[in-house]
Scaffold this motif. Structure first.
Motif, PDB file in Angstrom:
ATOM      1  N   ALA A 188     -15.101  -9.112   3.942  1.00 20.13           N
ATOM      2  CA  ALA A 188     -14.015  -9.610   4.785  1.00 20.13           C
ATOM      3  C   ALA A 188     -12.885  -8.594   4.926  1.00 20.13           C
ATOM      4  O   ALA A 188     -12.141  -8.638   5.893  1.00 20.13           O
ATOM      5  CB  ALA A 188     -13.465 -10.914   4.228  1.00 20.13           C
ATOM      6  N   ILE A 189     -12.782  -7.680   3.980  1.00 11.58           N
ATOM      7  CA  ILE A 189     -11.712  -6.685   4.036  1.00 11.58           C
ATOM      8  C   ILE A 189     -12.265  -5.273   4.165  1.00 11.58           C
ATOM      9  O   ILE A 189     -11.550  -4.303   3.937  1.00 11.58           O
ATOM     10  CB  ILE A 189     -10.795  -6.798   2.803  1.00 11.58           C
ATOM     11  N   ALA A 190     -13.532  -5.136   4.557  1.00 14.14           N
ATOM     12  CA  ALA A 190     -14.162  -3.816   4.653  1.00 14.14           C
ATOM     13  C   ALA A 190     -13.427  -2.923   5.649  1.00 14.14           C
ATOM     14  O   ALA A 190     -13.199  -1.742   5.376  1.00 14.14           O
ATOM     15  CB  ALA A 190     -15.629  -3.949   5.029  1.00 14.14           C
ATOM     16  N   GLY A 191     -13.070  -3.469   6.790  1.00  9.77           N
ATOM     17  CA  GLY A 191     -12.349  -2.666   7.780  1.00  9.77           C
ATOM     18  C   GLY A 191     -11.017  -2.184   7.257  1.00  9.77           C
ATOM     19  O   GLY A 191     -10.636  -1.018   7.445  1.00  9.77           O
ATOM     20  N   GLU A 192     -10.299  -3.064   6.588  1.00  8.87           N
ATOM     21  CA  GLU A 192      -9.001  -2.700   6.016  1.00  8.87           C
ATOM     22  C   GLU A 192      -9.156  -1.642   4.921  1.00  8.87           C
ATOM     23  O   GLU A 192      -8.370  -0.699   4.835  1.00  8.87           O
ATOM     24  CB  GLU A 192      -8.332  -3.949   5.457  1.00  8.87           C
ATOM     25  N   LEU A 193     -10.197  -1.797   4.085  1.00  8.23           N
ATOM     26  CA  LEU A 193     -10.422  -0.826   3.019  1.00  8.23           C
ATOM     27  C   LEU A 193     -10.806   0.549   3.558  1.00  8.23           C
ATOM     28  O   LEU A 193     -10.327   1.570   3.060  1.00  8.23           O
ATOM     29  CB  LEU A 193     -11.522  -1.327   2.074  1.00  8.23           C
ATOM     30  N   THR A 194     -11.674   0.589   4.567  1.00 14.79           N
ATOM     31  CA  THR A 194     -12.069   1.885   5.118  1.00 14.79           C
ATOM     32  C   THR A 194     -10.881   2.598   5.751  1.00 14.79           C
ATOM     33  O   THR A 194     -10.758   3.811   5.642  1.00 14.79           O
ATOM     34  CB  THR A 194     -13.207   1.742   6.144  1.00 14.79           C
ATOM     35  N   ARG A 195      -9.996   1.845   6.403  1.00 11.12           N
ATOM     36  CA  ARG A 195      -8.800   2.470   6.984  1.00 11.12           C
ATOM     37  C   ARG A 195      -7.821   2.906   5.897  1.00 11.12           C
ATOM     38  O   ARG A 195      -7.273   4.006   5.937  1.00 11.12           O
ATOM     39  CB  ARG A 195      -8.117   1.505   7.950  1.00 11.12           C
ATOM     40  N   ALA A 196      -7.583   2.051   4.915  1.00 16.32           N
ATOM     41  CA  ALA A 196      -6.603   2.358   3.864  1.00 16.32           C
ATOM     42  C   ALA A 196      -7.047   3.528   2.996  1.00 16.32           C
ATOM     43  O   ALA A 196      -6.225   4.347   2.577  1.00 16.32           O
ATOM     44  CB  ALA A 196      -6.359   1.128   3.003  1.00 16.32           C
ATOM     45  N   LEU A 197      -8.347   3.615   2.709  1.00 15.17           N
ATOM     46  CA  LEU A 197      -8.852   4.679   1.847  1.00 15.17           C
ATOM     47  C   LEU A 197      -9.354   5.886   2.628  1.00 15.17           C
ATOM     48  O   LEU A 197      -9.756   6.885   2.026  1.00 15.17           O
ATOM     49  CB  LEU A 197      -9.985   4.131   0.965  1.00 15.17           C
ATOM     50  N   SER A 198      -9.360   5.786   3.951  1.00 11.74           N
ATOM     51  CA  SER A 198      -9.832   6.868   4.831  1.00 11.74           C
ATOM     52  C   SER A 198     -11.248   7.305   4.482  1.00 11.74           C
ATOM     53  O   SER A 198     -11.531   8.490   4.304  1.00 11.74           O
ATOM     54  CB  SER A 198      -8.890   8.068   4.776  1.00 11.74           C
TER      55      SER A 198
END
Length: 85
Positions: free
Chosen positions: A20-30
């Motif tokens: 559910a937060i994969a998109g947010e994690l990929t953006r936050a962690l680059s």
């Protein structure tokens, strides 16, 4: 979370699943999705392997000590959570 709250402060039951937060994690962690899935898989395997070590430790210490230590840790975490909330 969109409103700026940290999902790490939520109880485990209220935390969103990683998908559910994969998109947010990929953006936050680059990082790309493949790297994120590698991290998730690695954490699962490490968690699985640690079950053996913790099981051996628990058997050597006995149920009374394990329950007492667990209760003390839970009380400390709960106190820390509510004091610093």
């Amino acid at each position: 979370m969109p409103d700026g709250r940290s999902w790490t402060r939520l109880p485990r039951e209220a935390q969103p699943p990683p998908v559910a937060i994969a998109g947010e994690l990929t953006r936050a962690l680059s990082i790309c999705a493949a790297a994120l899935s590698t991290v998730e898989a690695t954490s699962f395997y490490v968690y699985s392997l640690l079950h053996f070590a913790v099981g051996v430790f628990a058997c050597s210490q006995g149920p009374r000590r394990i329950r007492t230590a667990g209760a003390a840790i839970a009380a400390a975490i709960t106190t820390e959570y509510y004091v610093n909330a």
